[in-house]
Every structure is written in C-alpha cells, then in structure tokens.
Scaffold this active site. Structure first.
Site, PDB file in Angstrom:
ATOM      1  N   GLY A  98       8.090  11.044  -1.569  1.00  0.00           N
ATOM      2  CA  GLY A  98       8.528   9.778  -2.123  1.00  0.00           C
ATOM      3  C   GLY A  98       7.922   9.540  -3.488  1.00  0.00           C
ATOM      4  O   GLY A  98       7.316  10.438  -4.090  1.00  0.00           O
ATOM      5  N   PHE A 100       5.367   7.803  -4.290  1.00  0.00           N
ATOM      6  CA  PHE A 100       3.907   7.833  -4.286  1.00  0.00           C
ATOM      7  C   PHE A 100       3.389   9.264  -4.169  1.00  0.00           C
ATOM      8  O   PHE A 100       2.413   9.634  -4.805  1.00  0.00           O
ATOM      9  CB  PHE A 100       3.386   6.990  -3.116  1.00  0.00           C
ATOM     10  CG  PHE A 100       1.891   6.875  -3.042  1.00  0.00           C
ATOM     11  CD1 PHE A 100       1.229   5.893  -3.757  1.00  0.00           C
ATOM     12  CD2 PHE A 100       1.151   7.731  -2.243  1.00  0.00           C
ATOM     13  CE1 PHE A 100      -0.159   5.772  -3.691  1.00  0.00           C
ATOM     14  CE2 PHE A 100      -0.229   7.623  -2.158  1.00  0.00           C
ATOM     15  CZ  PHE A 100      -0.883   6.632  -2.891  1.00  0.00           C
ATOM     16  N   LYS A 127       0.292   9.918   4.026  1.00  0.00           N
ATOM     17  CA  LYS A 127       0.882   9.882   2.684  1.00  0.00           C
ATOM     18  C   LYS A 127      -0.214  10.166   1.659  1.00  0.00           C
ATOM     19  O   LYS A 127      -1.230   9.487   1.627  1.00  0.00           O
ATOM     20  CB  LYS A 127       1.539   8.533   2.427  1.00  0.00           C
ATOM     21  CG  LYS A 127       2.276   8.454   1.100  1.00  0.00           C
ATOM     22  CD  LYS A 127       3.341   7.371   1.087  1.00  0.00           C
ATOM     23  CE  LYS A 127       2.770   5.976   1.174  1.00  0.00           C
ATOM     24  NZ  LYS A 127       3.816   4.941   0.994  1.00  0.00           N
ATOM     25  N   ASP A 224      11.025  -4.490  -2.913  1.00  0.00           N
ATOM     26  CA  ASP A 224      11.671  -3.172  -3.031  1.00  0.00           C
ATOM     27  C   ASP A 224      12.408  -2.815  -1.745  1.00  0.00           C
ATOM     28  O   ASP A 224      12.260  -1.716  -1.207  1.00  0.00           O
ATOM     29  CB  ASP A 224      10.627  -2.100  -3.368  1.00  0.00           C
ATOM     30  CG  ASP A 224      11.257  -0.816  -3.905  1.00  0.00           C
ATOM     31  OD1 ASP A 224      12.387  -0.882  -4.431  1.00  0.00           O
ATOM     32  OD2 ASP A 224      10.622   0.249  -3.800  1.00  0.00           O
TER      33      ASP A 224
END
Length: 378
Positions: A98, A100, A127, A224
């Site tokens: 993604g 990030f 993540k 978002d």
C-alpha cells in the site's frame, strides 16, 4: 490500477522522538502535546492524546457499540520480534503493498501476542514502512493513536506497534478475505464476485464504523474512505482500516477543519478538493462513492473508459435519481439477486450521499438506519 493520489502529501518526518504531534498549520487542530517515546519506541505519554474524543454512544444496533481504550492495550514489539514473526519479511509472506509500505503475514501467540512458530498461534498482518513512501511518521503515529484507543466491531483491531531507529511497523488482526477493492475489481479464479446480500452487509458494516467515528463530541473525520481501506473477515464483516489521514473534527462553533488536501482522487468530497475545508459529511461523500462502486462493479476513476465516463460519479449520479435507469447500471454479476424496490432505495440513498453541498448529505447515523431498512427488504 492503483488510484492516483491527490497532491500535497507530506514527506516523512523521522526526526526527534519527542515532539508535538500533528501541528501542521496554524488553522489545523493540534491533536496532542508532548508526545514522547523512549529509545525502544515505548508507549505514548501524550497527556492530551484523547482530548475531546468524549464518550461514544451506541452506533451499532447489534453487538459492541464501541468504546475508547487506553493506549496501554497495545503491545510494543521490537524489530527483531516482528522480523521473526514474518520469517524475516519473506516475499511469500507478503499480503500486499500500500501507500505506507508492504503488509506481511505473521504468526503470534494468541494470548501473549509474542512471535510464534509458523502455523501455530494466531495470524496477524504486519505493515512495514517503505522508506521511499510519501507517508511516514505522522501517518504511523495517527494510526497508533486512533486505532490504539478506538474499539468497534467495524474498525480493524490494532494489536501493537514498533518504532526502532527508522523502522516503523504496525501489527493488526488478520482479515482473511482481504479488501473490498480486491473482491470488486480483482482478477483470478480465487476472486469470487460478492453477492447482493454480501454487498449490503459490507455497506452496512462500513456505515456503522463511520457512524461510530462521527458520534463523539469531538468527531473523528476519517478522510480517506475507499474500497481498498475496507477489509473483510472470514464472515465478510467489514472493518475500516488505515487511519493515517484521520483528523479530529472542528471544535467550538466551527463547522469544519481547514487542512491540506490529502486522500484519493475520485473519493474525496468536492468541497474538500476545492477549498481544503473538511467536514464530517465529507466522509459521507466518500461512502457514497464506495456504494456506487458496489452497485455498478466499476471503479471510481478509470481512464480506460470512454471520454465522459472516466469519473464514475459524474457518469452515474444522474442515473441514480431515475427509477427506470437504475436497474441498467447494476453490476451484471448480480443478475436478478436484488429486488427493484431495494435497489431503488439504495440508489436514492447513494444519490443523497453524493450531493455536492455537504449540508444536503445525510449523517452516517441516518445512512445506517436507511441501510438497515433496505437490508430488511431483502
């Protein structure tokens, strides 16, 4: 095709580990003060981190209404522990990439959340920041503060975090069905089109999550909302993820927060794109775009479509208010699964969410009530 990002994304700020959090512009709300960490990336000691959040009233009619928790619920991981949990971030453990950074599958003990042997314990999603990402410390810290304190059945659960040197990582519950975006637009034999009933269930779950965020005295504006940020568990229960751009809403008698324009083209509300004025109902617009995607099976923005059809809202919104045209825009994969009455009501609700003027849009509480009524028809 990944959506184009709006301009003015901040560069990563990985500087001193003792700083004031989210003091961006003079006209933006400062979330807290004197946030500090020790060198191991220990828990926030922010004195004002939950200032104004207030008590959340019930935003869901079935189950946990949601609550605010202390940040001490989060586990602090070392980088070595997360490297062990993901088998040194092996490529075959990667779930996706993604804005990030990459997300990896990992294994932890179901009770202690400590790393465990592969195949034992509990699956988690880890993540890891990509150093070249346009996102960075502020988005990571926003995620920790919001998801570290807010608990609701329709928000993804954050289990822990790591900050060690320049390594920023987040550990979440594992969502076995992946993102709504993948189910709507993914390809391959493993991707099954979502049924009408499941789409309604996902829409209602996501609406309850947003309604919960908006229910506090100090509203949380998600900012978002899009299909890729809605994750699905094994029962296709929707959970909102990725709070890196979330903001606390206006204070005093103000109606909006003025902030830099950040988000995703096609989902951002027109008043926000034009002026930088962010309202609670800016989220409602994004929700309307996602529901329109679920109805049509088409992306919010796709430049491969013929001219005049690149932006889904501009193309499809006029059809939502015409009963005779509504059935023609429905995803062909749904066939005859939905009743005409339910479809027309959903189209009318979506049209209201997509009003250009924010004050004409319904609240997310009203959206939840309307979706419950539509689901009851089915």
């Amino acid at each position: 095709m990944r959506m184009e990002q709006l301009p003015l994304i901040r560069e990563p700020q990985l500087l001193d580990k003792s700083l004031n959090y989210l003091v961006e512009d003079e006209d933006e709300y400062s979330f807290g003060t004197s946030s500090s960490f020790n060198n191991a990336g220990s828990l926030f000691t922010t004195t004002n981190s939950s200032r104004g959040l207030g008590q959340f009233p019930a935003a869901s009619r079935d189950g946990d209404p949601g609550r605010i928790m202390p940040l001490s619920n989060l586990k602090m991981y070392t980088f070595s522990e997360l490297r062990s949990a993901t088998r040194n971030f092996k490529p075959d453990m990667m779930l996706g990439i993604g804005g990030f950074g990459a997300v990896y599958r990992g294994w932890v003990d179901s009770k202690t959340l400590a790393p465990s042997r592969q195949g034992t314990g509990m699956l988690v999603a880890v993540k890891k920041l990509n150093p070249e990402s346009t996102q960075g410390f502020e988005e990571w810290q926003s995620e920790v503060i919001f998801l570290g304190q807010l608990s609701h059945p329709n928000l993804v659960r954050l289990l822990g975090y790591c900050w060690e040197d320049r390594e920023l990582l987040l550990v979440y519950e594992f969502m076995s069905k992946g993102s709504l975006e993948n189910h709507l637009f993914g390809r391959g034999a493993a991707i099954e089109p979502l049924s009408w009933d499941v789409r309604l269930k996902v829409a209602l779950g996501a609406a309850r999550g947003l309604a919960f965020l908006h229910a506090a005295d100090k509203h949380v504006i998600y900012r978002d909302f899009k299909a890729s940020n809605i994750l699905l568990d094994g029962g296709y229960n929707a959970k909102i993820s990725d709070f890196g751009l979330a903001k606390l809403g206006p204070s005093g008698g103000d109606s909006h927060v003025t902030t830099r324009v950040m988000g995703t083209v096609g989902y951002a509300a027109p008043e926000y794109v034009a002026t930088g004025h962010l309202y609670v109902k800016s989220d409602v617009y994004g929700f309307g775009v996602v529901v329109l995607e679920m109805m049509t099976g088409l992306r919010a923005v796709d430049t491969r479509r013929p001219a005049g059809r690149h932006h889904l809202v501009d193309w499809m919104k006029p059809k939502l208010s015409c009963k005779k045209k509504v059935k023609a825009i429905v995803d062909a994969r749904l066939q005859e699964q939905c009743s005409v009455v339910a479809l027309q009501q959903l189209a009318r609700l979506t049209f209201r969410c997509l009003e250009r003027e924010h004050n004409k849009r319904p609240s997310m509480k009203e959206v939840v009530i309307a979706l419950e009524a539509i689901a009851a028809l089915e």
